[in-house]
Design a protein around this motif. Structure first.
Motif, PDB file in Angstrom:
ATOM      1  N   UNK A  37       0.820  -1.207   0.000  1.00 34.41           N
ATOM      2  CA  UNK A  37       0.000   0.000   0.000  1.00 34.41           C
ATOM      3  C   UNK A  37       0.855   1.258   0.000  1.00 34.41           C
ATOM      4  N   UNK A  38       1.951   1.261   0.754  1.00 36.35           N
ATOM      5  CA  UNK A  38       2.809   2.433   0.847  1.00 36.35           C
ATOM      6  C   UNK A  38       3.717   2.589  -0.356  1.00 36.35           C
ATOM      7  N   UNK A  39       4.573   3.602  -0.281  1.00 35.01           N
ATOM      8  CA  UNK A  39       5.520   3.876  -1.364  1.00 35.01           C
ATOM      9  C   UNK A  39       6.913   3.414  -0.944  1.00 35.01           C
ATOM     10  N   UNK A  40       7.665   2.758  -1.832  1.00 41.26           N
ATOM     11  CA  UNK A  40       9.044   2.359  -1.496  1.00 41.26           C
ATOM     12  C   UNK A  40       9.893   3.587  -1.183  1.00 41.26           C
ATOM     13  N   UNK A  41      10.761   3.478  -0.177  1.00 37.55           N
ATOM     14  CA  UNK A  41      11.615   4.607   0.201  1.00 37.55           C
ATOM     15  C   UNK A  41      12.941   4.595  -0.543  1.00 37.55           C
ATOM     16  N   UNK A  42      13.222   3.522  -1.266  1.00 38.16           N
ATOM     17  CA  UNK A  42      14.507   3.401  -1.928  1.00 38.16           C
ATOM     18  C   UNK A  42      15.462   2.480  -1.194  1.00 38.16           C
ATOM     19  N   UNK A  43      15.122   2.099   0.047  1.00 41.69           N
ATOM     20  CA  UNK A  43      15.935   1.169   0.810  1.00 41.69           C
ATOM     21  C   UNK A  43      15.204  -0.170   0.883  1.00 41.69           C
ATOM     22  N   UNK A  44      15.953  -1.271   0.838  1.00 43.05           N
ATOM     23  CA  UNK A  44      15.322  -2.594   0.826  1.00 43.05           C
ATOM     24  C   UNK A  44      14.347  -2.771   1.983  1.00 43.05           C
ATOM     25  N   UNK A  45      13.177  -3.289   1.687  1.00 40.00           N
ATOM     26  CA  UNK A  45      12.129  -3.633   2.658  1.00 40.00           C
ATOM     27  C   UNK A  45      11.389  -2.424   3.218  1.00 40.00           C
ATOM     28  N   UNK A  46      11.805  -1.204   2.895  1.00 39.16           N
ATOM     29  CA  UNK A  46      11.265  -0.025   3.567  1.00 39.16           C
ATOM     30  C   UNK A  46      10.189   0.663   2.716  1.00 39.16           C
ATOM     31  N   UNK A  47       9.070   1.006   3.386  1.00 36.90           N
ATOM     32  CA  UNK A  47       7.951   1.680   2.731  1.00 36.90           C
ATOM     33  C   UNK A  47       7.449   2.811   3.620  1.00 36.90           C
ATOM     34  N   UNK A  48       6.826   3.777   2.986  1.00 37.40           N
ATOM     35  CA  UNK A  48       6.248   4.911   3.716  1.00 37.40           C
ATOM     36  C   UNK A  48       4.785   5.058   3.327  1.00 37.40           C
ATOM     37  N   UNK A  49       3.960   5.340   4.320  1.00 29.61           N
ATOM     38  CA  UNK A  49       2.529   5.554   4.077  1.00 29.61           C
ATOM     39  C   UNK A  49       2.099   6.802   4.836  1.00 29.61           C
ATOM     40  N   UNK A  50       1.087   7.477   4.346  1.00 32.10           N
ATOM     41  CA  UNK A  50       0.584   8.675   5.016  1.00 32.10           C
ATOM     42  C   UNK A  50      -0.874   8.455   5.425  1.00 32.10           C
ATOM     43  N   UNK A  51      -1.185   8.834   6.659  1.00 31.01           N
ATOM     44  CA  UNK A  51      -2.551   8.763   7.168  1.00 31.01           C
ATOM     45  C   UNK A  51      -3.157  10.153   7.105  1.00 31.01           C
ATOM     46  N   UNK A  52      -4.271  10.276   6.419  1.00 28.53           N
ATOM     47  CA  UNK A  52      -4.963  11.557   6.284  1.00 28.53           C
ATOM     48  C   UNK A  52      -5.643  11.899   7.600  1.00 28.53           C
ATOM     49  N   UNK A  53      -5.198  12.976   8.229  1.00 27.74           N
ATOM     50  CA  UNK A  53      -5.750  13.353   9.521  1.00 27.74           C
ATOM     51  C   UNK A  53      -7.219  13.717   9.476  1.00 27.74           C
ATOM     52  N   UNK A  54      -7.711  14.187   8.342  1.00 27.85           N
ATOM     53  CA  UNK A  54      -9.111  14.596   8.248  1.00 27.85           C
ATOM     54  C   UNK A  54     -10.053  13.402   8.277  1.00 27.85           C
ATOM     55  N   UNK A  55      -9.513  12.223   8.011  1.00 32.60           N
ATOM     56  CA  UNK A  55     -10.352  11.023   7.991  1.00 32.60           C
ATOM     57  C   UNK A  55     -10.710  10.559   9.394  1.00 32.60           C
ATOM     58  N   UNK A  56      -9.858  10.859  10.371  1.00 36.16           N
ATOM     59  CA  UNK A  56     -10.051  10.359  11.727  1.00 36.16           C
ATOM     60  C   UNK A  56     -10.132  11.536  12.713  1.00 36.16           C
ATOM     61  N   UNK A  57     -11.044  11.421  13.655  1.00 25.71           N
ATOM     62  CA  UNK A  57     -11.215  12.468  14.658  1.00 25.71           C
ATOM     63  C   UNK A  57     -10.034  12.479  15.627  1.00 25.71           C
ATOM     64  N   UNK A  84       5.044   9.396  12.877  1.00 33.74           N
ATOM     65  CA  UNK A  84       5.390  10.774  13.173  1.00 33.74           C
ATOM     66  C   UNK A  84       4.369  11.714  12.547  1.00 33.74           C
ATOM     67  N   UNK A  85       4.252  12.900  13.146  1.00 30.25           N
ATOM     68  CA  UNK A  85       3.413  13.929  12.543  1.00 30.25           C
ATOM     69  C   UNK A  85       3.999  14.308  11.197  1.00 30.25           C
ATOM     70  N   UNK A  86       3.149  14.395  10.184  1.00 28.64           N
ATOM     71  CA  UNK A  86       3.614  14.662   8.823  1.00 28.64           C
ATOM     72  C   UNK A  86       4.238  16.047   8.736  1.00 28.64           C
TER      73      UNK A  86
END
Length: 286
Positions: A37-57, A84-86
């Motif tokens: 689901x996330x995006x590869x960071x360029x390092x093996x096995x590592x991915x980054x995903x972002x959680x949209x704050x507006x979706x959750x209270x 972490x906070x985006x």
């Protein structure tokens, strides 16, 4: 597929907002269905995903880093590494992608480092027992995997092989037995110093890179000078407190092979020759 969310990571995330717990629960469910689901960071096995704050209270926008599959984890495993906070995209330092290592070259480097270190260790055992006794036991694969997560970078095969043999040396007399009277750092010290310089130089201004893994310090107690392994290039560089950097060895293998050669045939050594003081290996003027 179960997604691992370490308690300490969840606790840090929950400090960012009351809704973070539920947001992470939803993300874990999504990753169970689609670990890519996330995006590869360029390092093996590592991915980054972002959680949209507006979706959750009561949940800010979040950046989540996670690992999926080899080489960091077993096949099919997913582990949340940080929450972490985006930050605005313009503020976040960019990291150049790191090419996936060739397993054959990694295995070859591990064999070479092991062979060179065994030559050094044999000499220490026979001639410098005080320095030999300073060696700590080897680290497990699990310990090195934890170090990778804390460092935020893959530990190359040659350094992994060295840490498997010995996780460092005791802080005792005779421990600074590497060339230039350098001391092999413990894994914990390497992590602490890596984070120390990263905080000072912010990993983004070119003065300290996240791929630089400290290996040894020049002297038993000073952290102002030492050698680090560039996990991106495999080169061993020196650093000092004035941010001077230069390549000292082509690889960790080169460093250890040159040391072993100098011990076995001192005439091959540079200006600083190996010697003994009270059962400890030291380097200096003959």
């Amino acid at each position: 597929m179960a997604v691992e969310l370490p308690a300490e990571v969840q606790e840090r995330g929950e400090r960012l907002g009351r809704g973070v717990r539920y947001a992470l629960k939803v993300l874990c469910g999504q990753l169970e269905d689609n670990p890519l689901l996330g995006s590869p960071t360029g390092e093996p096995s590592m991915y980054a995903a972002r959680i949209d704050g507006e979706t959750f209270e009561d949940c800010p926008e979040l950046d989540v880093q996670y690992a999926y599959g080899p080489p960091m984890l077993a096949e099919g495993q997913v582990r949340i590494l940080s929450v972490e906070a985006a930050q605005p995209a313009a503020v976040a330092p960019e990291r150049e992608p790191v090419a996936a290592p060739d397993p054959r070259l990694e295995e070859m480097a591990a064999r070479q480092v092991t062979a060179a270190w065994q030559r050094v260790e044999t000499w220490l055992r026979d001639h410098a027992p005080v320095s030999f006794d300073s060696l700590q036991e080897g680290a497990s694969s699990e310990e090195i995997d934890r170090a990778e997560r804390e460092l935020g970078v893959r530990v190359p095969g040659d350094l992994r092989a060295l840490w498997h043999l010995h996780r460092g040396v005791q802080s005792s007399s005779g421990a600074a037995f590497l060339p230039d009277n350098a001391k092999l750092m413990t894994i914990a010290e390497a992590i602490e110093l890596h984070q120390h310089w990263g905080q000072i130089y912010d990993f983004g201004d070119g003065l300290w890179d996240h791929r630089w893994i400290p290996v040894c310090t020049l002297g038993e107690h000073s952290w102002s000078n030492g050698l680090y392994l560039d996990a991106g290039t495999g080169e061993v560089w020196s650093w000092d407190e004035f941010a001077n950097r230069r390549v000292e060895f082509e690889s960790l293998t080169t460093l250890l092979e040159e040391m072993a050669d100098a011990l076995e045939a001192p005439s091959l050594a540079g200006p600083a020759k190996p010697g003994l003081v009270d059962g400890a290996l030291v380097w200096g003027t003959p």
